[in-house]
Design a protein around this motif. Sequence first.
Motif, short mmCIF file in Angstrom:
data_model
loop_
_atom_site.label_atom_id
_atom_site.label_comp_id
_atom_site.label_asym_id
_atom_site.label_seq_id
_atom_site.Cartn_x
_atom_site.Cartn_y
_atom_site.Cartn_z
N CYS A 176 44.98 2.29 -20.66
CA CYS A 176 45.95 2.68 -21.69
C CYS A 176 46.20 4.18 -21.77
CB CYS A 176 45.50 2.15 -23.05
SG CYS A 176 43.88 2.71 -23.57
N THR A 177 45.72 4.96 -20.79
CA THR A 177 45.81 6.41 -20.90
C THR A 177 46.37 7.05 -19.65
OG1 THR A 177 43.80 6.33 -22.26
CG2 THR A 177 44.49 8.49 -21.49
N VAL A 178 47.28 8.01 -19.86
CA VAL A 178 47.79 8.87 -18.80
C VAL A 178 47.41 10.30 -19.17
CG1 VAL A 178 49.85 9.78 -17.63
CG2 VAL A 178 49.77 7.38 -18.33
N ARG A 179 46.83 11.01 -18.22
CA ARG A 179 46.49 12.42 -18.44
C ARG A 179 47.41 13.25 -17.55
NH1 ARG A 179 41.29 12.25 -18.41
NH2 ARG A 179 41.27 12.10 -20.65
N VAL A 180 48.15 14.19 -18.18
CA VAL A 180 49.04 15.08 -17.44
C VAL A 180 48.35 16.44 -17.36
CG1 VAL A 180 51.33 16.11 -17.31
CG2 VAL A 180 51.05 13.84 -18.34
N THR A 181 48.04 16.86 -16.14
CA THR A 181 47.37 18.15 -15.93
C THR A 181 48.37 19.15 -15.35
OG1 THR A 181 46.61 17.42 -13.77
CG2 THR A 181 45.08 17.13 -15.62
N HIS A 182 48.02 20.41 -15.50
CA HIS A 182 48.88 21.50 -15.01
C HIS A 182 50.30 21.34 -15.53
CE1 HIS A 182 45.48 22.51 -12.52
NE2 HIS A 182 45.49 21.28 -12.02
N PHE A 183 50.40 20.92 -16.80
CA PHE A 183 51.72 20.66 -17.39
C PHE A 183 52.36 21.95 -17.85
CE2 PHE A 183 54.40 19.34 -21.11
CZ PHE A 183 55.42 18.81 -20.35
N ASN A 184 53.62 22.11 -17.44
CA ASN A 184 54.43 23.26 -17.83
C ASN A 184 55.73 22.77 -18.43
OD1 ASN A 184 52.79 25.50 -16.58
ND2 ASN A 184 53.15 24.21 -14.79
N PHE A 185 56.18 23.46 -19.49
CA PHE A 185 57.44 23.12 -20.15
C PHE A 185 57.77 24.27 -21.08
CE2 PHE A 185 59.34 20.87 -23.96
CZ PHE A 185 60.58 20.66 -23.39
N PHE B 222 60.25 3.71 -22.41
CA PHE B 222 59.63 3.83 -23.72
C PHE B 222 58.86 5.15 -23.82
CE2 PHE B 222 57.00 1.37 -20.87
CZ PHE B 222 55.75 1.97 -20.97
N ALA B 223 58.74 5.62 -25.07
CA ALA B 223 58.08 6.89 -25.34
C ALA B 223 56.57 6.78 -25.18
CB ALA B 223 58.40 7.36 -26.76
N LEU B 224 56.01 7.84 -24.64
CA LEU B 224 54.56 7.99 -24.52
C LEU B 224 54.19 9.24 -25.31
CD1 LEU B 224 54.32 7.55 -20.65
CD2 LEU B 224 53.55 5.89 -22.35
N GLY B 225 54.06 9.12 -26.60
CA GLY B 225 53.73 10.28 -27.42
C GLY B 225 54.91 10.76 -28.24
N GLU B 226 54.66 11.86 -28.91
CA GLU B 226 55.63 12.42 -29.86
C GLU B 226 56.59 13.39 -29.17
OE1 GLU B 226 55.67 11.40 -33.07
OE2 GLU B 226 54.06 10.03 -32.48
N ASP B 227 57.58 13.84 -29.93
CA ASP B 227 58.55 14.84 -29.48
C ASP B 227 57.83 16.14 -29.17
OD1 ASP B 227 60.80 16.41 -29.07
OD2 ASP B 227 61.57 16.20 -31.11
N ILE B 228 58.07 16.71 -27.98
CA ILE B 228 57.45 17.98 -27.60
C ILE B 228 58.45 19.13 -27.62
CG2 ILE B 228 55.58 16.91 -26.28
CD1 ILE B 228 57.19 17.56 -23.70
N PRO C 175 51.89 2.87 -25.86
CA PRO C 175 52.12 2.28 -27.19
C PRO C 175 51.62 0.83 -27.23
CG PRO C 175 54.20 2.60 -26.01
CD PRO C 175 53.13 3.17 -25.15
N ASP C 176 51.35 0.36 -28.44
CA ASP C 176 50.92 -1.03 -28.62
C ASP C 176 51.89 -1.97 -27.93
OD1 ASP C 176 48.76 -0.22 -30.11
OD2 ASP C 176 49.71 -0.62 -32.05
N GLY C 177 51.34 -2.97 -27.26
CA GLY C 177 52.16 -3.97 -26.60
C GLY C 177 52.63 -3.59 -25.20
N LYS C 178 52.31 -2.39 -24.74
CA LYS C 178 52.72 -1.95 -23.41
C LYS C 178 51.50 -1.84 -22.49
CE LYS C 178 57.13 -1.31 -24.18
NZ LYS C 178 58.14 -2.12 -23.52
N THR C 179 51.72 -2.14 -21.21
CA THR C 179 50.68 -1.97 -20.19
C THR C 179 51.32 -1.23 -19.02
OG1 THR C 179 51.11 -3.95 -18.88
CG2 THR C 179 49.71 -4.22 -20.86
#
Length: 176
Positions: free
Chosen positions: A89-98, A119-125, A140-144
């Motif tokens: 259920c987890t994605v880790r984004v490393t070396h993220f730039n924005f 679908f969204a993975l997290g809040e507005d950045i 999110p709940d219900g997603k794999t």
Amino acid sequence: MRNHLYCTAILLFVAMACGDDTKPADTGVDTDAPADVDGDADADADADADADADADAGCGSTHTMVGWVADMPSGSHDSSGTATIVDDCTVRVTHFNFDGGGVVVQFYGGTGGDYGSGFALGEDIFGTPFSDDTVTLTLPDGKTFDDMDGISVWCVEFGVSFTDAIFEVPLSEPPL
């Protein structure tokens, strides 16, 4: 001629809203503090979390995509990073730039490069710049991971991907 002017006006509007020259409005987000994309109001704990710990105690590591990687190339708003599926259920984004620009920007999961139906993975950045940061995202709940094969930094308002990539089995090191 009228249609040409109409299309030009729309393209100019989209470029201004999601283009690289957009100046973010004051959103009240403290951009000096680490970003809190999981919405738990504790950015420091998110930033300091053990990288090997599961994001959720009930989340296993049985999905075949665990360990898969998506290398998001440099894109709009200086966005880039490496996303890794760390458990079911987890994605880790490393070396993220924005740079924090755009309008309603979220990580999105999608299939076959289609993030508009994703679908969204997290809040507005939007409004929060990142520089070589690590961001942890929870499905999110219900997603794999059967519901997605790629990840995007997605401008929701205009349906534009700032950067995206499809998850792939990581290349193993060649035998010695």
